[in-house]
Design a protein around this motif. Structure first.
Motif, PDB file in Angstrom:
ATOM      1  N   VAL A  27     -33.267  25.618  56.270  1.00 18.57           N
ATOM      2  CA  VAL A  27     -32.088  25.226  55.489  1.00 18.57           C
ATOM      3  C   VAL A  27     -32.048  23.708  55.305  1.00 18.57           C
ATOM      4  O   VAL A  27     -31.777  23.211  54.211  1.00 18.57           O
ATOM      5  CB  VAL A  27     -30.786  25.746  56.143  1.00 18.57           C
ATOM      6  N   ALA A  28     -32.348  22.966  56.358  1.00 14.60           N
ATOM      7  CA  ALA A  28     -32.372  21.505  56.260  1.00 14.60           C
ATOM      8  C   ALA A  28     -33.459  21.050  55.294  1.00 14.60           C
ATOM      9  O   ALA A  28     -33.269  20.092  54.535  1.00 14.60           O
ATOM     10  CB  ALA A  28     -32.590  20.887  57.633  1.00 14.60           C
ATOM     11  N   ILE A  29     -34.598  21.734  55.295  1.00 15.44           N
ATOM     12  CA  ILE A  29     -35.691  21.407  54.376  1.00 15.44           C
ATOM     13  C   ILE A  29     -35.227  21.629  52.935  1.00 15.44           C
ATOM     14  O   ILE A  29     -35.438  20.772  52.072  1.00 15.44           O
ATOM     15  CB  ILE A  29     -36.956  22.230  54.710  1.00 15.44           C
ATOM     16  N   CYS A  30     -34.584  22.759  52.672  1.00 18.36           N
ATOM     17  CA  CYS A  30     -34.053  23.037  51.325  1.00 18.36           C
ATOM     18  C   CYS A  30     -33.067  21.958  50.890  1.00 18.36           C
ATOM     19  O   CYS A  30     -33.158  21.442  49.772  1.00 18.36           O
ATOM     20  CB  CYS A  30     -33.346  24.390  51.291  1.00 18.36           C
ATOM     21  N   ASP A  31     -32.132  21.637  51.759  1.00 18.45           N
ATOM     22  CA  ASP A  31     -31.113  20.636  51.435  1.00 18.45           C
ATOM     23  C   ASP A  31     -31.738  19.279  51.127  1.00 18.45           C
ATOM     24  O   ASP A  31     -31.370  18.622  50.158  1.00 18.45           O
ATOM     25  CB  ASP A  31     -30.110  20.486  52.584  1.00 18.45           C
ATOM     26  N   GLU A  32     -32.686  18.872  51.938  1.00 17.61           N
ATOM     27  CA  GLU A  32     -33.331  17.569  51.749  1.00 17.61           C
ATOM     28  C   GLU A  32     -34.171  17.547  50.470  1.00 17.61           C
ATOM     29  O   GLU A  32     -34.175  16.556  49.734  1.00 17.61           O
ATOM     30  CB  GLU A  32     -34.199  17.224  52.968  1.00 17.61           C
ATOM     31  N   LEU A  33     -34.865  18.641  50.199  1.00 13.66           N
ATOM     32  CA  LEU A  33     -35.650  18.733  48.961  1.00 13.66           C
ATOM     33  C   LEU A  33     -34.752  18.600  47.737  1.00 13.66           C
ATOM     34  O   LEU A  33     -35.079  17.874  46.796  1.00 13.66           O
ATOM     35  CB  LEU A  33     -36.405  20.064  48.898  1.00 13.66           C
ATOM     36  N   GLU A  34     -33.639  19.310  47.752  1.00 11.24           N
ATOM     37  CA  GLU A  34     -32.709  19.238  46.617  1.00 11.24           C
ATOM     38  C   GLU A  34     -32.134  17.835  46.462  1.00 11.24           C
ATOM     39  O   GLU A  34     -32.016  17.319  45.353  1.00 11.24           O
ATOM     40  CB  GLU A  34     -31.606  20.281  46.766  1.00 11.24           C
ATOM     41  N   LYS A  35     -31.819  17.210  47.572  1.00  6.22           N
ATOM     42  CA  LYS A  35     -31.258  15.856  47.555  1.00  6.22           C
ATOM     43  C   LYS A  35     -32.282  14.851  47.018  1.00  6.22           C
ATOM     44  O   LYS A  35     -31.948  13.995  46.200  1.00  6.22           O
ATOM     45  CB  LYS A  35     -30.838  15.480  48.982  1.00  6.22           C
ATOM     46  N   ARG A  36     -33.517  14.941  47.466  1.00  3.45           N
ATOM     47  CA  ARG A  36     -34.544  13.951  47.123  1.00  3.45           C
ATOM     48  C   ARG A  36     -35.209  14.185  45.774  1.00  3.45           C
ATOM     49  O   ARG A  36     -35.677  13.242  45.148  1.00  3.45           O
ATOM     50  CB  ARG A  36     -35.627  13.909  48.191  1.00  3.45           C
ATOM     51  N   THR A  37     -35.282  15.448  45.337  1.00  7.88           N
ATOM     52  CA  THR A  37     -36.013  15.744  44.095  1.00  7.88           C
ATOM     53  C   THR A  37     -35.111  16.120  42.936  1.00  7.88           C
ATOM     54  O   THR A  37     -35.585  16.232  41.811  1.00  7.88           O
ATOM     55  CB  THR A  37     -37.023  16.891  44.307  1.00  7.88           C
ATOM     56  N   ALA A  38     -33.836  16.353  43.212  1.00 10.39           N
ATOM     57  CA  ALA A  38     -32.879  16.793  42.189  1.00 10.39           C
ATOM     58  C   ALA A  38     -33.345  18.066  41.500  1.00 10.39           C
ATOM     59  O   ALA A  38     -33.126  18.275  40.312  1.00 10.39           O
ATOM     60  CB  ALA A  38     -32.621  15.686  41.165  1.00 10.39           C
ATOM     61  N   ARG A  39     -34.011  18.938  42.263  1.00  7.95           N
ATOM     62  CA  ARG A  39     -34.394  20.242  41.741  1.00  7.95           C
ATOM     63  C   ARG A  39     -34.056  21.306  42.771  1.00  7.95           C
ATOM     64  O   ARG A  39     -33.993  21.017  43.964  1.00  7.95           O
ATOM     65  CB  ARG A  39     -35.857  20.288  41.319  1.00  7.95           C
ATOM     66  N   SER A  40     -33.826  22.502  42.282  1.00  9.90           N
ATOM     67  CA  SER A  40     -33.426  23.598  43.151  1.00  9.90           C
ATOM     68  C   SER A  40     -34.545  23.981  44.114  1.00  9.90           C
ATOM     69  O   SER A  40     -35.708  24.041  43.724  1.00  9.90           O
ATOM     70  CB  SER A  40     -33.040  24.805  42.291  1.00  9.90           C
ATOM     71  N   ALA A  41     -34.190  24.222  45.349  1.00 12.31           N
ATOM     72  CA  ALA A  41     -35.148  24.678  46.357  1.00 12.31           C
ATOM     73  C   ALA A  41     -34.594  25.961  46.963  1.00 12.31           C
ATOM     74  O   ALA A  41     -33.737  25.927  47.838  1.00 12.31           O
ATOM     75  CB  ALA A  41     -35.350  23.605  47.418  1.00 12.31           C
ATOM     76  N   LYS A  42     -35.041  27.093  46.456  1.00  9.25           N
ATOM     77  CA  LYS A  42     -34.576  28.389  46.936  1.00  9.25           C
ATOM     78  C   LYS A  42     -35.113  28.658  48.341  1.00  9.25           C
ATOM     79  O   LYS A  42     -36.285  28.423  48.632  1.00  9.25           O
ATOM     80  CB  LYS A  42     -35.037  29.499  46.001  1.00  9.25           C
ATOM     81  N   LEU A  43     -34.249  29.162  49.209  1.00 10.13           N
ATOM     82  CA  LEU A  43     -34.617  29.414  50.596  1.00 10.13           C
ATOM     83  C   LEU A  43     -35.816  30.357  50.708  1.00 10.13           C
ATOM     84  O   LEU A  43     -36.730  30.110  51.495  1.00 10.13           O
ATOM     85  CB  LEU A  43     -33.411  29.959  51.368  1.00 10.13           C
ATOM     86  N   GLY A  44     -35.837  31.415  49.909  1.00  9.21           N
ATOM     87  CA  GLY A  44     -36.952  32.359  49.966  1.00  9.21           C
ATOM     88  C   GLY A  44     -38.276  31.725  49.595  1.00  9.21           C
ATOM     89  O   GLY A  44     -39.319  32.019  50.201  1.00  9.21           O
ATOM     90  N   VAL A  45     -38.254  30.835  48.606  1.00 10.34           N
ATOM     91  CA  VAL A  45     -39.472  30.140  48.180  1.00 10.34           C
ATOM     92  C   VAL A  45     -39.931  29.186  49.280  1.00 10.34           C
ATOM     93  O   VAL A  45     -41.121  29.118  49.610  1.00 10.34           O
ATOM     94  CB  VAL A  45     -39.241  29.376  46.855  1.00 10.34           C
ATOM     95  N   VAL A  46     -38.983  28.471  49.867  1.00  9.84           N
ATOM     96  CA  VAL A  46     -39.331  27.545  50.952  1.00  9.84           C
ATOM     97  C   VAL A  46     -39.901  28.314  52.142  1.00  9.84           C
ATOM     98  O   VAL A  46     -40.893  27.893  52.735  1.00  9.84           O
ATOM     99  CB  VAL A  46     -38.114  26.674  51.357  1.00  9.84           C
ATOM    100  N   HIS A  47     -39.326  29.463  52.465  1.00  6.09           N
ATOM    101  CA  HIS A  47     -39.860  30.292  53.557  1.00  6.09           C
ATOM    102  C   HIS A  47     -41.303  30.706  53.257  1.00  6.09           C
ATOM    103  O   HIS A  47     -42.156  30.660  54.153  1.00  6.09           O
ATOM    104  CB  HIS A  47     -38.999  31.547  53.784  1.00  6.09           C
ATOM    105  N   ALA A  48     -41.580  31.105  52.033  1.00  2.00           N
ATOM    106  CA  ALA A  48     -42.943  31.503  51.654  1.00  2.00           C
ATOM    107  C   ALA A  48     -43.909  30.330  51.796  1.00  2.00           C
ATOM    108  O   ALA A  48     -45.030  30.492  52.303  1.00  2.00           O
ATOM    109  CB  ALA A  48     -42.957  32.039  50.228  1.00  2.00           C
ATOM    110  N   VAL A  49     -43.482  29.151  51.371  1.00  2.00           N
ATOM    111  CA  VAL A  49     -44.334  27.957  51.471  1.00  2.00           C
ATOM    112  C   VAL A  49     -44.553  27.589  52.941  1.00  2.00           C
ATOM    113  O   VAL A  49     -45.674  27.255  53.339  1.00  2.00           O
ATOM    114  CB  VAL A  49     -43.738  26.781  50.668  1.00  2.00           C
ATOM    115  N   LEU A  50     -43.511  27.655  53.743  1.00  3.19           N
ATOM    116  CA  LEU A  50     -43.655  27.359  55.174  1.00  3.19           C
ATOM    117  C   LEU A  50     -44.652  28.307  55.831  1.00  3.19           C
ATOM    118  O   LEU A  50     -45.503  27.880  56.623  1.00  3.19           O
ATOM    119  CB  LEU A  50     -42.294  27.444  55.875  1.00  3.19           C
ATOM    120  N   HIS A  51     -44.569  29.576  55.483  1.00  3.31           N
ATOM    121  CA  HIS A  51     -45.507  30.569  56.025  1.00  3.31           C
ATOM    122  C   HIS A  51     -46.937  30.230  55.605  1.00  3.31           C
ATOM    123  O   HIS A  51     -47.866  30.260  56.418  1.00  3.31           O
ATOM    124  CB  HIS A  51     -45.106  31.969  55.557  1.00  3.31           C
ATOM    125  N   ARG A  52     -47.103  29.889  54.326  1.00  4.59           N
ATOM    126  CA  ARG A  52     -48.428  29.549  53.796  1.00  4.59           C
ATOM    127  C   ARG A  52     -48.979  28.281  54.475  1.00  4.59           C
ATOM    128  O   ARG A  52     -50.147  28.225  54.855  1.00  4.59           O
ATOM    129  CB  ARG A  52     -48.348  29.370  52.284  1.00  4.59           C
TER     130      ARG A  52
END
Length: 110
Positions: A27-52
């Motif tokens: 959740v913190a990763i999603c929040d920081e990504l959205e704050k820094r990139t001004a683009r949506s970071a869906k939790l499910g997508v971030v989970h998939a990337v973290l797993h990868r």
């Protein structure tokens, strides 16, 4: 370990984990990504990337302590591994090398 080439979003997630240090959970990763990139970071997508990234050996994870705030659920915290650091440094080196060879003239009139 699978290939260590990074996609753009994988690189952003890896950089965010490094930036958050000991507070890097999904959740913190999603929040920081959205704050820094001004683009949506869906939790499910971030989970998939973290797993990868973990499969590639670029991040490590561990479970934190359970808390009453989360109903006893534990957070999974992520850290950049030595391989992840090497992949980020390589990506940075490639990008900086490309920036250095762009002739000044190519920016005029753009």
């Amino acid at each position: 370990m699978k290939g260590t080439n990074l996609g753009e979003f994988e690189e952003l997630v890896l950089l965010t984990i490094a930036a958050l240090a000991s507070e890097a959970y999904s959740v913190a990763i999603c929040d920081e990504l959205e704050k820094r990139t001004a683009r949506s970071a869906k939790l499910g997508v971030v989970h998939a990337v973290l797993h990868r990234l973990e499969e590639k050996g670029l991040v490590k994870s561990k479970l934190g302590e359970s808390t009453s705030v989360r109903g006893g659920k534990r957070k999974r915290y992520y850290t950049v591994s030595a391989g992840g650091k090497a992949a980020l440094l390589k990506a940075r080196e490639i990008r900086e090398g490309l920036w250095r060879v762009i002739p000044d003239l190519s920016w005029k009139g753009a």
